[in-house]
Design a protein around this motif. Structure first.
Motif, short mmCIF file in Angstrom:
data_model
loop_
_atom_site.label_atom_id
_atom_site.label_comp_id
_atom_site.label_asym_id
_atom_site.label_seq_id
_atom_site.Cartn_x
_atom_site.Cartn_y
_atom_site.Cartn_z
N ALA A 1 42.33 49.77 38.39
CA ALA A 1 41.60 50.47 37.32
C ALA A 1 41.83 51.98 37.41
N MET B 1 32.25 45.24 36.36
CA MET B 1 33.15 44.25 35.80
C MET B 1 34.39 44.07 36.66
N SER B 2 35.15 43.04 36.33
CA SER B 2 36.45 42.79 36.95
C SER B 2 37.50 42.83 35.85
N PHE B 3 38.77 42.91 36.22
CA PHE B 3 39.82 42.81 35.21
C PHE B 3 39.76 41.44 34.54
N VAL C 1 34.89 48.73 35.48
CA VAL C 1 35.54 48.10 36.64
C VAL C 1 35.42 48.99 37.87
N GLY D 1 34.65 39.90 32.91
CA GLY D 1 35.96 40.53 32.90
C GLY D 1 36.32 41.21 31.59
N ASP E 1 40.74 45.29 41.91
CA ASP E 1 40.16 45.72 40.63
C ASP E 1 40.02 47.24 40.57
N LYS F 1 31.74 38.21 38.39
CA LYS F 1 31.66 39.39 37.54
C LYS F 1 32.31 39.09 36.19
N GLN G 1 36.41 50.19 29.39
CA GLN G 1 35.85 49.24 30.35
C GLN G 1 36.49 49.38 31.72
#
Length: 205
Positions: free
Chosen positions: A15, A106-108, A101, A135, A11, A133, A97
């Motif tokens: 990112a 957050m995650s993808f 990440v 996404g 991630d 998490k 966002q």
């Protein structure tokens, strides 16, 4: 191993790479929205993350602060500017966002983070979405996004939490790319977002 170790590392790496590659686009949209939104290019809002912990989600601001004669904000569709519609229809509003990440909020891929005010309304089944998490995209997003019912959305979220894997994540990312290019399942005009969640005592509703 993938869920708790490899996924978070991938991630952050992806990112950083994407944010670097898309920096010119990020800067261009930032400048346009600075001008269009009176110096307010970003939208910040508290959302529940993993284990229901709150974090500030970051998006490009697609709606202005237009108000009626009483000082109240106008309905969402009336505050969505022309440039805002374009940015939302291409999902460029989600680009900031990547910062969430990198920060680890957050995650993808994962269930989309909803509103804090919904937390007391969830039953045990619906609350499973907070075991991972949130996404930028997710299984519900590639299977209807705002066009599906809340019941179906929670079913998709639960499926993802139980079946999370590298293959599933890659499938969701590929489907997301296709939908972005096709501009499908995106509300950008009269229906800015789906109906508000009001809770339901039924385990799967």
């Amino acid at each position: 191993m993938y869920k708790n170790l490899l996924k978070p590392i991938l991630d952050i790496l992806f990112a950083i790479v994407l944010l670097t590659i898309l920096a010119p686009l990020f800067l261009l949209v930032f400048i346009i929205l600075m001008i269009n939104n009176n110096g307010k290019p970003f939208f910040f809002q508290k959302r529940p993350g993993k284990d229901r912990r709150p974090f500030s989600i970051i998006k490009f601001r697609t709606m202005n602060d237009a108000r009626d004669q009483d000082g109240s904000l106008l309905p969402d569709p009336q505050r969505l500017s022309g440039i805002g519609k374009l940015i939302r229809s291409t999902s460029v509003d989600e680009l900031p966002q990547l910062i969430n990440v990198i920060k680890g909020d957050m995650s993808f891929v994962g269930p989309r983070p909803l509103l804090m005010e919904y937390l007391p309304l969830y039953n045990e089944f619906q609350n499973q979405r907070h075991e991972v998490k949130p996404g930028i995209t997710g299984w519900a997003q590639v299977n209807g996004r705002n066009t599906i019912s809340w019941k179906k959305k929670f079913e998709y979220d639960s499926y993802y939490v139980k079946k999370i894997s590298f293959v599933l994540d890659c499938t969701i990312i590929l489907k997301t790319i296709i939908k972005v290019f096709n501009r499908s399942d995106i509300n950008s005009s009269s229906d800015v977002s789906m109906n508000r969640f009001k809770g339901n005592n039924n385990e799967r509703d």
